[in-house]
Design a protein around this motif. Sequence first.
Motif, PDB file in Angstrom:
ATOM      1  N   THR A  30       0.878  -1.179   0.000  1.00  0.00           N
ATOM      2  CA  THR A  30       0.000   0.000   0.000  1.00  0.00           C
ATOM      3  C   THR A  30       0.916   1.228   0.000  1.00  0.00           C
ATOM      4  N   LEU A  31       0.329   2.370  -0.341  1.00  0.00           N
ATOM      5  CA  LEU A  31       1.117   3.609  -0.337  1.00  0.00           C
ATOM      6  C   LEU A  31       1.650   3.893   1.074  1.00  0.00           C
ATOM      7  N   GLU A  32       0.799   3.620   2.072  1.00  0.00           N
ATOM      8  CA  GLU A  32       1.201   3.871   3.459  1.00  0.00           C
ATOM      9  C   GLU A  32       2.401   2.980   3.856  1.00  0.00           C
ATOM     10  N   LYS A  33       2.304   1.715   3.473  1.00  0.00           N
ATOM     11  CA  LYS A  33       3.393   0.773   3.798  1.00  0.00           C
ATOM     12  C   LYS A  33       4.688   1.192   3.076  1.00  0.00           C
ATOM     13  N   LEU A  34       4.529   1.624   1.832  1.00  0.00           N
ATOM     14  CA  LEU A  34       5.688   2.062   1.059  1.00  0.00           C
ATOM     15  C   LEU A  34       6.375   3.259   1.744  1.00  0.00           C
ATOM     16  N   GLN A  35       5.543   4.175   2.251  1.00  0.00           N
ATOM     17  CA  GLN A  35       6.110   5.347   2.942  1.00  0.00           C
ATOM     18  C   GLN A  35       6.887   4.937   4.202  1.00  0.00           C
ATOM     19  N   GLN A  36       6.387   3.886   4.852  1.00  0.00           N
ATOM     20  CA  GLN A  36       7.061   3.422   6.073  1.00  0.00           C
ATOM     21  C   GLN A  36       8.421   2.794   5.761  1.00  0.00           C
ATOM     22  N   ILE A  37       8.450   1.956   4.710  1.00  0.00           N
ATOM     23  CA  ILE A  37       9.681   1.193   4.449  1.00  0.00           C
ATOM     24  C   ILE A  37      10.622   1.877   3.457  1.00  0.00           C
ATOM     25  N   ALA A  38      10.174   2.967   2.831  1.00  0.00           N
ATOM     26  CA  ALA A  38      10.993   3.632   1.814  1.00  0.00           C
ATOM     27  C   ALA A  38      12.419   3.965   2.287  1.00  0.00           C
ATOM     28  N   PRO A  39      12.585   4.496   3.510  1.00  0.00           N
ATOM     29  CA  PRO A  39      13.944   4.861   3.928  1.00  0.00           C
ATOM     30  C   PRO A  39      14.903   3.681   3.973  1.00  0.00           C
ATOM     31  N   THR A  40      14.374   2.472   4.163  1.00  0.00           N
ATOM     32  CA  THR A  40      15.267   1.302   4.269  1.00  0.00           C
ATOM     33  C   THR A  40      15.251   0.468   2.996  1.00  0.00           C
TER      34      THR A  40
END
Length: 260
Positions: A250-260
């Motif tokens: 999901t977009l939300e999940k992507l935002q969470q894991i994007a930095p790593t």
Amino acid sequence: EQPEGQVPLESAFYVDRPPIEADCYETIIKPGALIRVKAPRQMGKSSLMTRILHHAEQQGYQKATLNFQSADAEYLSNLDLFLQWFSASITNELNLPEKLEEYWKGVLGSKNKCTNYFQRYLLSEIQTPIALGLDEVDEVFKHPEIANDFFGLLRAWHERAKNQPDWKKLRLIIVHSKEVYIPLNINQSPFNVGLPIELPDLNHTQVQDLVKRHGLKWTNSQVEQLITLVGGHPYLVRMALYQIARSRMTLEKLQQIAPT
């Protein structure tokens, strides 16, 4: 459609970046045309080159493509071997019999032999214009022992096209990722003539268009959130939308894991 490598011609996920495509299609049909496409990796350079060549083909031109990453290491350390490989590869792409032995004789230098091979064989054998796509020329930058002479040769061919009918038929597309960091004489470089194209990131409207093509109903705010994450980088935008459209993310999940 999984975003991997070149975007196929028939793909619904190739996004035009006006006026780039129109400028390239207009230029490739001009005598002696030279188009230089530069952008970082995975920005759509090869996909654009494929479309320019397809446009040329639709005008009745012959086309040939050459990816310099396909050259064996031995050819990249010796100019004579390199120009023979280059000539043979183009001949093969044009479905003509290879005639190197006939033209690679005598005391003339390698560049003269290569020029004669193109002028007296390829360009006289084929009556239509030839659109030649040279991809990943960065590979040549790594080999100064051949780079200066090879790029000087391309520039010389472009200059010949101004006055010589046979050379007017040759249309060149040169594709590279990096800045040209090799020292080239300004009058012998193909990188300061022709039509320069630098591929930009996708803008908000283009990203929004891609979102729709993936069957997603997003608000402007969601589109902005994706752009904040990945900019308008075509491959990263498509990879994100592919994963989300396939319900793997999901977009939300992507935002969470994007930095790593």
